[in-house]
Design a protein around this motif. Sequence first.
Motif, PDB file in Angstrom:
ATOM      1  N   MET A  65      21.187  41.938  70.203  1.00 21.62           N
ATOM      2  CA  MET A  65      20.166  41.136  70.880  1.00 21.62           C
ATOM      3  C   MET A  65      19.520  41.922  72.021  1.00 21.62           C
ATOM      4  O   MET A  65      18.323  41.769  72.310  1.00 21.62           O
ATOM      5  CB  MET A  65      20.792  39.854  71.412  1.00 21.62           C
ATOM      6  N   LEU A  66      20.309  42.789  72.660  1.00 24.73           N
ATOM      7  CA  LEU A  66      19.800  43.581  73.776  1.00 24.73           C
ATOM      8  C   LEU A  66      19.073  44.842  73.313  1.00 24.73           C
ATOM      9  O   LEU A  66      18.615  45.627  74.139  1.00 24.73           O
ATOM     10  CB  LEU A  66      20.959  43.963  74.698  1.00 24.73           C
ATOM     11  N   GLY A  67      18.962  45.040  72.003  1.00 23.12           N
ATOM     12  CA  GLY A  67      18.204  46.161  71.479  1.00 23.12           C
ATOM     13  C   GLY A  67      18.994  47.441  71.312  1.00 23.12           C
ATOM     14  O   GLY A  67      18.428  48.498  71.033  1.00 23.12           O
ATOM     15  N   LEU A  68      20.316  47.358  71.493  1.00 27.93           N
ATOM     16  CA  LEU A  68      21.164  48.525  71.280  1.00 27.93           C
ATOM     17  C   LEU A  68      21.526  48.635  69.805  1.00 27.93           C
ATOM     18  O   LEU A  68      21.496  47.647  69.072  1.00 27.93           O
ATOM     19  CB  LEU A  68      22.424  48.413  72.142  1.00 27.93           C
ATOM     20  N   ARG A  69      21.875  49.846  69.389  1.00 27.52           N
ATOM     21  CA  ARG A  69      22.137  50.076  67.962  1.00 27.52           C
ATOM     22  C   ARG A  69      23.568  49.697  67.615  1.00 27.52           C
ATOM     23  O   ARG A  69      24.519  50.212  68.179  1.00 27.52           O
ATOM     24  CB  ARG A  69      21.879  51.539  67.600  1.00 27.52           C
ATOM     25  N   MET A  70      23.674  48.800  66.640  1.00 34.03           N
ATOM     26  CA  MET A  70      24.965  48.292  66.181  1.00 34.03           C
ATOM     27  C   MET A  70      24.858  48.087  64.674  1.00 34.03           C
ATOM     28  O   MET A  70      23.896  47.483  64.199  1.00 34.03           O
ATOM     29  CB  MET A  70      25.242  46.957  66.887  1.00 34.03           C
ATOM     30  N   GLU A 202      16.720  43.358  83.586  1.00 35.00           N
ATOM     31  CA  GLU A 202      16.159  43.265  82.233  1.00 35.00           C
ATOM     32  C   GLU A 202      17.057  42.448  81.302  1.00 35.00           C
ATOM     33  O   GLU A 202      16.594  41.557  80.584  1.00 35.00           O
ATOM     34  CB  GLU A 202      15.961  44.666  81.649  1.00 35.00           C
ATOM     35  N   PHE A 203      18.322  42.759  81.319  1.00 38.29           N
ATOM     36  CA  PHE A 203      19.232  42.123  80.366  1.00 38.29           C
ATOM     37  C   PHE A 203      19.495  40.666  80.711  1.00 38.29           C
ATOM     38  O   PHE A 203      19.678  39.829  79.823  1.00 38.29           O
ATOM     39  CB  PHE A 203      20.538  42.906  80.285  1.00 38.29           C
ATOM     40  N   ARG A 204      19.538  40.326  81.984  1.00 38.99           N
ATOM     41  CA  ARG A 204      19.726  38.922  82.351  1.00 38.99           C
ATOM     42  C   ARG A 204      18.550  38.067  81.872  1.00 38.99           C
ATOM     43  O   ARG A 204      18.724  36.888  81.540  1.00 38.99           O
ATOM     44  CB  ARG A 204      19.885  38.794  83.863  1.00 38.99           C
ATOM     45  N   SER A 205      17.357  38.639  81.826  1.00 39.14           N
ATOM     46  CA  SER A 205      16.195  37.881  81.354  1.00 39.14           C
ATOM     47  C   SER A 205      16.259  37.633  79.846  1.00 39.14           C
ATOM     48  O   SER A 205      15.678  36.671  79.343  1.00 39.14           O
ATOM     49  CB  SER A 205      14.903  38.609  81.711  1.00 39.14           C
ATOM     50  N   VAL A 206      16.971  38.504  79.129  1.00 35.80           N
ATOM     51  CA  VAL A 206      17.096  38.357  77.676  1.00 35.80           C
ATOM     52  C   VAL A 206      18.207  37.362  77.320  1.00 35.80           C
ATOM     53  O   VAL A 206      18.053  36.517  76.432  1.00 35.80           O
ATOM     54  CB  VAL A 206      17.394  39.721  77.013  1.00 35.80           C
ATOM     55  N   LEU A 207      19.320  37.457  78.016  1.00 37.75           N
ATOM     56  CA  LEU A 207      20.492  36.647  77.667  1.00 37.75           C
ATOM     57  C   LEU A 207      20.409  35.268  78.309  1.00 37.75           C
ATOM     58  O   LEU A 207      21.175  34.912  79.201  1.00 37.75           O
ATOM     59  CB  LEU A 207      21.770  37.376  78.061  1.00 37.75           C
ATOM     60  N   GLU A 210      20.160  29.710  75.950  1.00 33.52           N
ATOM     61  CA  GLU A 210      19.839  29.430  74.542  1.00 33.52           C
ATOM     62  C   GLU A 210      20.294  30.571  73.635  1.00 33.52           C
ATOM     63  O   GLU A 210      20.865  30.346  72.562  1.00 33.52           O
ATOM     64  CB  GLU A 210      18.321  29.214  74.402  1.00 33.52           C
ATOM     65  N   ASN A 211      20.050  31.815  74.067  1.00 24.60           N
ATOM     66  CA  ASN A 211      20.444  32.956  73.247  1.00 24.60           C
ATOM     67  C   ASN A 211      21.958  33.125  73.190  1.00 24.60           C
ATOM     68  O   ASN A 211      22.514  33.506  72.157  1.00 24.60           O
ATOM     69  CB  ASN A 211      19.782  34.230  73.773  1.00 24.60           C
ATOM     70  N   ILE A 212      22.637  32.853  74.298  1.00 20.65           N
ATOM     71  CA  ILE A 212      24.105  32.903  74.294  1.00 20.65           C
ATOM     72  C   ILE A 212      24.670  31.869  73.328  1.00 20.65           C
ATOM     73  O   ILE A 212      25.585  32.154  72.538  1.00 20.65           O
ATOM     74  CB  ILE A 212      24.654  32.659  75.715  1.00 20.65           C
ATOM     75  N   LEU A 213      24.120  30.664  73.358  1.00 19.22           N
ATOM     76  CA  LEU A 213      24.580  29.614  72.441  1.00 19.22           C
ATOM     77  C   LEU A 213      24.331  29.997  70.986  1.00 19.22           C
ATOM     78  O   LEU A 213      25.132  29.672  70.097  1.00 19.22           O
ATOM     79  CB  LEU A 213      23.895  28.282  72.766  1.00 19.22           C
ATOM     80  N   ALA A 214      23.218  30.692  70.745  1.00 22.84           N
ATOM     81  CA  ALA A 214      22.918  31.135  69.378  1.00 22.84           C
ATOM     82  C   ALA A 214      23.973  32.121  68.881  1.00 22.84           C
ATOM     83  O   ALA A 214      24.353  32.109  67.706  1.00 22.84           O
ATOM     84  CB  ALA A 214      21.527  31.770  69.324  1.00 22.84           C
ATOM     85  N   VAL A 215      24.467  32.966  69.766  1.00 20.56           N
ATOM     86  CA  VAL A 215      25.498  33.928  69.388  1.00 20.56           C
ATOM     87  C   VAL A 215      26.814  33.224  69.099  1.00 20.56           C
ATOM     88  O   VAL A 215      27.423  33.413  68.045  1.00 20.56           O
ATOM     89  CB  VAL A 215      25.692  34.994  70.490  1.00 20.56           C
ATOM     90  N   ALA A 240      30.604  30.291  75.503  1.00 18.45           N
ATOM     91  CA  ALA A 240      29.253  30.253  76.073  1.00 18.45           C
ATOM     92  C   ALA A 240      29.312  30.107  77.590  1.00 18.45           C
ATOM     93  O   ALA A 240      28.588  30.802  78.322  1.00 18.45           O
ATOM     94  CB  ALA A 240      28.455  29.105  75.462  1.00 18.45           C
ATOM     95  N   ASN A 241      30.175  29.238  78.073  1.00 18.55           N
ATOM     96  CA  ASN A 241      30.292  29.025  79.520  1.00 18.55           C
ATOM     97  C   ASN A 241      30.807  30.277  80.223  1.00 18.55           C
ATOM     98  O   ASN A 241      30.358  30.605  81.332  1.00 18.55           O
ATOM     99  CB  ASN A 241      31.224  27.847  79.813  1.00 18.55           C
ATOM    100  N   PHE A 242      31.768  30.959  79.601  1.00 25.45           N
ATOM    101  CA  PHE A 242      32.281  32.194  80.190  1.00 25.45           C
ATOM    102  C   PHE A 242      31.156  33.210  80.367  1.00 25.45           C
ATOM    103  O   PHE A 242      30.995  33.811  81.436  1.00 25.45           O
ATOM    104  CB  PHE A 242      33.384  32.785  79.304  1.00 25.45           C
ATOM    105  N   LEU A 243      30.359  33.384  79.328  1.00 23.51           N
ATOM    106  CA  LEU A 243      29.288  34.388  79.370  1.00 23.51           C
ATOM    107  C   LEU A 243      28.168  33.995  80.322  1.00 23.51           C
ATOM    108  O   LEU A 243      27.656  34.835  81.071  1.00 23.51           O
ATOM    109  CB  LEU A 243      28.748  34.621  77.953  1.00 23.51           C
ATOM    110  N   THR A 244      27.770  32.725  80.315  1.00 24.20           N
ATOM    111  CA  THR A 244      26.693  32.316  81.215  1.00 24.20           C
ATOM    112  C   THR A 244      27.153  32.363  82.677  1.00 24.20           C
ATOM    113  O   THR A 244      26.378  32.734  83.565  1.00 24.20           O
ATOM    114  CB  THR A 244      26.175  30.899  80.869  1.00 24.20           C
ATOM    115  N   THR A 245      28.412  32.019  82.919  1.00 22.18           N
ATOM    116  CA  THR A 245      28.956  32.139  84.281  1.00 22.18           C
ATOM    117  C   THR A 245      28.970  33.595  84.715  1.00 22.18           C
ATOM    118  O   THR A 245      28.571  33.937  85.835  1.00 22.18           O
ATOM    119  CB  THR A 245      30.385  31.563  84.353  1.00 22.18           C
TER     120      THR A 245
END
Length: 265
Positions: A65-70, A202-207, A210-215, A240-245
Amino acid sequence: MTMNKIPELRTVNVIRYVTPLREGGSLPAIAEADDEFLYVLKFRGAGQGVKALIAELIGGEICRMLGLRMPEIVFANLDEAFGRTEADEEIQDLLRSSTGLNLAMHYLSGAITFDPLVTKVDAKLASQIVWLDCLLTNVDRTARNTNMLMWHKELWLIDHGASLYFHHSWQNWEEQAKRPFVQVKDHVLLSTASELDVVDAEFRSVLTEENILAVVSLIPDEWLISNSDESPQQLRQVYANFLTTRLSVSNIFVIEAQNARKALI
């Protein structure tokens, strides 16, 4: 940098066990699926069980999601009859205990292990990877075990199974979400990661939430059935709560990384 949305994960059926990858502690394997591709297969019956697969799934899809290669991640079905002809008893036991839904990622044929002495990573990319690992509390990206590959002259990230270690106890996850990531001092790319403040914004604006919940919505129910009283959906919400916190207090792990870098250089 291109930010990618979360896709639906494909599901494949494993048809051939090719070879074990014995350098991995959980004994992953190269396997062929019914789509004729080769995959690195991670087994639910291995050491850390489905929690390692959950960490792999969340970490890998946030990485993408952050545009890194995986490499592409897929769900991999293992039939109970699979592996009966396997001669190695250890592998046969692993296959037997891994019947059902496992996790796999595309095998990058010809890729070589990233060597920091051979390949230099620019400051922005190094900062992105360090930030990601601080978010995920990924302890497994050190000089001894980089968990990165060079493939077609590009850097690819693999193996996030050692991330999100809070879920091995489920205790005080709120407190753990707000802790600095002190293990960043051992990160293989820390010395080059000079743009953490820029990456953080940059990354906080992406995550977004809604996107965390999608993951986390990608985690299968059968990986979340436990002895606890919480439902699979409630457990997804904890992730989701762990990541958003953690994102809401990202300055804590950014400052820790910056201080560790100053001590290093």
